[in-house]
Design an enzyme around this catalytic site. Sequence first.
Site, short mmCIF file in Angstrom:
data_model
loop_
_atom_site.label_atom_id
_atom_site.label_comp_id
_atom_site.label_asym_id
_atom_site.label_seq_id
_atom_site.Cartn_x
_atom_site.Cartn_y
_atom_site.Cartn_z
N GLU A 65 0.84 -1.20 0.00
CA GLU A 65 0.00 0.00 0.00
C GLU A 65 0.87 1.25 0.00
O GLU A 65 1.86 1.32 0.73
CB GLU A 65 -0.92 0.02 1.23
CG GLU A 65 -1.93 -1.11 1.26
CD GLU A 65 -3.02 -0.96 0.21
OE1 GLU A 65 -3.17 0.16 -0.33
OE2 GLU A 65 -3.70 -1.96 -0.09
N HIS A 88 -6.77 1.93 -1.30
CA HIS A 88 -7.68 0.95 -0.70
C HIS A 88 -8.38 1.54 0.51
O HIS A 88 -9.55 1.25 0.77
CB HIS A 88 -6.89 -0.29 -0.30
CG HIS A 88 -7.71 -1.35 0.34
ND1 HIS A 88 -8.82 -1.90 -0.27
CD2 HIS A 88 -7.62 -1.95 1.55
CE1 HIS A 88 -9.36 -2.80 0.53
NE2 HIS A 88 -8.65 -2.85 1.63
#
Length: 205
Positions: A65, A88
């Site tokens: 991420e 996300h």
Amino acid sequence: MPQNALFITLLLGLLQITKAFELHRSQGSYLINASRGTVVDLKALARALNRGHIAGAAVDVFEKEPEKNGPGFQHPLQGCPNTILTPHIGGSTVEAQANIGEEVAAALIKLVNHGATINAVNFPNLELPYHAECHRILNIHVNKAGVLRDINDIFARCDTNVRAELLGTTAAIGYLVVDVEKKTSDETKKLISELPASIRTRILY
């Protein structure tokens, strides 16, 4: 894998069988991955997008991420046609962080000023409207049968006029917010505090 699907959405757990998602059957489809970053072979997806085999893709998850916006973020799908990359966790965006800050500050102000606990995670969610010329009593107690009866009995014995009363419970605790006439609030608060089930009682204002 459906061979004629126009949109394919992945909402999968990260299992061994989901790590080799096949793209060769998906010609002309749009792929949306909102599951795990390693479910799809990103390099293969980039090649399929650049060749036009996959019509487009939207990816909301990454193998690693991104820690922040701006320079330094690199991804195999950057620059691919008809491709959308989003974080996300929506809370990672600058706008979301600003909104979260405002929401948290507003919630704390409501808690401090009114005893409101809306959106609390592990505490009863209550918000009693303000009533003028009253004292507000807050009581946290062990959640068991008869506590509200005992508190209301105290109000009756003290000849306390209750303007408003709101109770919420979890499996373990109860949270009571009561607006009462000022002339009896000190005595009422003291008696409620002395109940065996009481954990904390205070006059908010």
